[in-house]
Design an enzyme around this catalytic site. Structure first.
Site, mmCIF file in Angstrom:
data_model
loop_
_atom_site.group_PDB
_atom_site.id
_atom_site.type_symbol
_atom_site.label_atom_id
_atom_site.label_comp_id
_atom_site.label_asym_id
_atom_site.label_seq_id
_atom_site.Cartn_x
_atom_site.Cartn_y
_atom_site.Cartn_z
ATOM 1 N NE ARG A 237 -4.270 -1.303 -0.060
ATOM 2 C CZ ARG A 237 -4.364 -2.298 -0.934
ATOM 3 N NH1 ARG A 237 -3.357 -2.563 -1.757
ATOM 4 N NH2 ARG A 237 -5.444 -3.043 -1.008
ATOM 5 C CG HIS A 298 -3.119 -1.047 -6.893
ATOM 6 N ND1 HIS A 298 -3.410 -0.289 -5.790
ATOM 7 C CD2 HIS A 298 -3.246 -2.345 -6.502
ATOM 8 C CE1 HIS A 298 -3.702 -1.097 -4.770
ATOM 9 N NE2 HIS A 298 -3.612 -2.345 -5.189
HETATM 10 P P1 NAD Z 1 -1.997 -11.153 4.908
HETATM 11 O O1 NAD Z 1 -2.957 -10.614 5.909
HETATM 12 O O2 NAD Z 1 -2.084 -12.590 4.535
HETATM 13 O O3 NAD Z 1 -0.499 -10.871 5.424
HETATM 14 C C1 NAD Z 1 -0.064 -9.647 5.942
HETATM 15 C C2 NAD Z 1 1.024 -9.916 6.973
HETATM 16 O O4 NAD Z 1 1.522 -8.647 7.407
HETATM 17 C C3 NAD Z 1 0.515 -10.668 8.200
HETATM 18 O O5 NAD Z 1 1.351 -11.767 8.471
HETATM 19 C C4 NAD Z 1 0.570 -9.616 9.318
HETATM 20 O O6 NAD Z 1 0.830 -10.158 10.586
HETATM 21 C C5 NAD Z 1 1.695 -8.723 8.839
HETATM 22 N N1 NAD Z 1 1.666 -7.361 9.394
HETATM 23 C C6 NAD Z 1 0.589 -6.595 9.685
HETATM 24 N N2 NAD Z 1 0.984 -5.399 10.169
HETATM 25 C C7 NAD Z 1 2.339 -5.430 10.197
HETATM 26 C C8 NAD Z 1 3.326 -4.502 10.609
HETATM 27 N N3 NAD Z 1 3.006 -3.280 11.073
HETATM 28 N N4 NAD Z 1 4.626 -4.863 10.490
HETATM 29 C C9 NAD Z 1 4.967 -6.081 10.015
HETATM 30 N N5 NAD Z 1 4.076 -7.003 9.622
HETATM 31 C C10 NAD Z 1 2.786 -6.687 9.701
HETATM 32 O O7 NAD Z 1 -2.141 -10.203 3.642
HETATM 33 P P2 NAD Z 1 -1.729 -10.567 2.137
HETATM 34 O O8 NAD Z 1 -2.888 -11.192 1.450
HETATM 35 O O9 NAD Z 1 -0.405 -11.225 2.136
HETATM 36 O O10 NAD Z 1 -1.597 -9.090 1.532
HETATM 37 C C11 NAD Z 1 -0.591 -8.196 1.992
HETATM 38 C C12 NAD Z 1 -0.856 -6.823 1.429
HETATM 39 O O11 NAD Z 1 -0.655 -6.823 0.015
HETATM 40 C C13 NAD Z 1 -2.319 -6.372 1.539
HETATM 41 O O12 NAD Z 1 -2.618 -5.867 2.800
HETATM 42 C C14 NAD Z 1 -2.420 -5.335 0.489
HETATM 43 O O13 NAD Z 1 -2.030 -4.097 1.058
HETATM 44 C C15 NAD Z 1 -1.386 -5.752 -0.540
HETATM 45 N N6 NAD Z 1 -1.988 -6.159 -1.835
HETATM 46 C C16 NAD Z 1 -1.549 -5.557 -2.964
HETATM 47 C C17 NAD Z 1 -2.055 -5.908 -4.208
HETATM 48 C C18 NAD Z 1 -1.556 -5.283 -5.485
HETATM 49 O O14 NAD Z 1 -2.117 -5.550 -6.554
HETATM 50 N N7 NAD Z 1 -0.521 -4.479 -5.450
HETATM 51 C C19 NAD Z 1 -3.045 -6.883 -4.270
HETATM 52 C C20 NAD Z 1 -3.475 -7.512 -3.088
HETATM 53 C C21 NAD Z 1 -2.935 -7.142 -1.873
#
Ligand code: NAD
Length: 332
Positions: A237, A298
């Site tokens: 993000r 994105h």
């Molecule tokens: P997820 O919930 O499976 O994993 C996120 C991980 O981050 C978790 O293990 C959590 O404990 C950890 N986390 C949370 N806050 C934290 C912090 N302050 N410091 C360190 N670790 C922390 O989520 P995911 O499905 O792996 O997705 C991750 C992120 O990818 C999403 O939140 C979204 O922002 C992003 N995303 C981007 C796209 C894109 O097209 N660019 C698409 C989907 C998701």
């Protein structure tokens, strides 16, 4: 017979919705309009809604849906910030999201974003375009198996990225996550805090959600603590990275380059064709024109698999709520 209405449907989504209709026999009205006060009337007579818009839904829409007896909105994205979920709940409207639709797609893209920078692909492309086929240190690279890579956030996407980097490329993978998980200990070497994870990493890749705690956490102070010449990837993000500080760190040579699939203020521009229109955000203009920032709109998720999972996820959840009164993906 259940009848659903799908709002904000693009041409590519319509194809998938039609296949779903064929498969399930459920009637779905497909409309291009977003769900607004003006368009909510189209939903009268239907049992549930699926919606894909990211712009805000007017809170006055919910009492109207209640009046129509509509209890379900299956949102076709992970994010649902565009709804006032408490207002929706007060009116008996359950909203669902699709939390995971293809972590593999984002992980693939991250591996590409790393290699694009590491192998100096854009510089090589430019040289080749001007028929410069020479080998010079400016485009010389490093092999992945000699590098330390920090994965920040080891969830669905981060764990897949770590797996590719460690087991595919033989890189050393360290990580920081607020919640360490035993199942990932064989692919990442968890560090006790963010600084320990990033301080001597050659590459840092961000895969945590945006929270109040990590707003612009990747700022001047953090870049200064990284190894000189570090490569950064942010496909999570935009709010997590302070873009002006990043540009400054790249210009000072502290950060070698960055691949950004997200930008804090991308909202007005994504996903639109802005050709010929003026961009008024100076930071965004700097980012777009910076030779060492590889910006993509994105798009890390954007594969056929992800689009299908999003569309089917929204439809399935809306149907599930209509038929059972709830869904495992409800957010309110
Ligand atoms: P997820 O919930 O499976 O994993 C996120 C991980 O981050 C978790 O293990 C959590 O404990 C950890 N986390 C949370 N806050 C934290 C912090 N302050 N410091 C360190 N670790 C922390 O989520 P995911 O499905 O792996 O997705 C991750 C992120 O990818 C999403 O939140 C979204 O922002 C992003 N995303 C981007 C796209 C894109 O097209 N660019 C698409 C989907 C998701």
């Amino acid at each position: 017979m259940v009848k659903l209405i799908a709002y904000h449907v693009s041409d590519e989504e319509a194809v998938i919705i039609n296949e779903w209709i064929e498969k399930t026999g459920i009637e779905v009205a497909i409309v291009k309009d977003s769900l607004t006060l003006e368009s909510v009337g189209l939903a009268e007579g239907y049992d549930g809604i699926t919606n894909g818009q990211v712009s805000n839904v007017d809170s006055r829409v919910y009492p109207i849906l209640k009046e129509y007896g509509i209890k379900a909105i299956g949102q076709r994205s992970a994010g649902y910030e565009n709804y006032e979920i408490d207002k929706a709940k007060e009116n008996g409207v359950i909203i669902t999201n699709v939390p995971s639709y293809s972590p593999e797609s984002i992980a693939d893209f991250t591996a590409f974003a790393i290699l694009r920078q590491l192998r100096n692909i854009d510089a090589i492309d430019q040289r080749v375009a001007s028929q410069n086929f020479s080998w010079e240190p400016v485009i010389r690279s490093r092999p992945m198996n000699k590098l330390k890579i920090a994965v920040i956030g080891v969830g669905r996407i981060g764990s897949r990225v770590a797996n590719i980097l460690k087991n595919g490329f033989g890189a050393q993978v360290v990580a920081y996550d607020i919640e360490e998980r035993d199942e990932f200990r064989d692919i990442v070497d968890y560090q006790p805090d963010l600084i320990s994870a990033i301080e001597d990493a050659d590459i840092v890749t961000i895969h945590m959600p945006s929270t109040v705690d990590n707003y612009r956490q990747f700022n001047r102070d953090l870049f200064a603590k990284m190894k000189k010449g570090v490569i950064l990837v942010n496909a999570a993000r935009g709010r997590i990275v302070d873009t002006e500080d990043l540009i400054e760190a790249i210009d000072a040579g502290q950060v070698q380059s960055a691949a950004l699939d997200v930008y804090e203020y991308e909202g007005p521009y994504m996903p639109k064709n802005w050709e010929g229109k003026e961009i008024t955000d100076d930071t965004f203009i700097k980012l777009l024109n910076h030779p060492k920032i590889y910006y993509t709109p994105h798009i890390a998720y954007y594969t056929d698999e992800a689009v299908r999972n999003l569309v089917e996820g929204g439809l399935n959840s809306a149907l599930e709520i209509v038929q059972t009164g709830t869904s495992e993906f409800r957010v309110n």
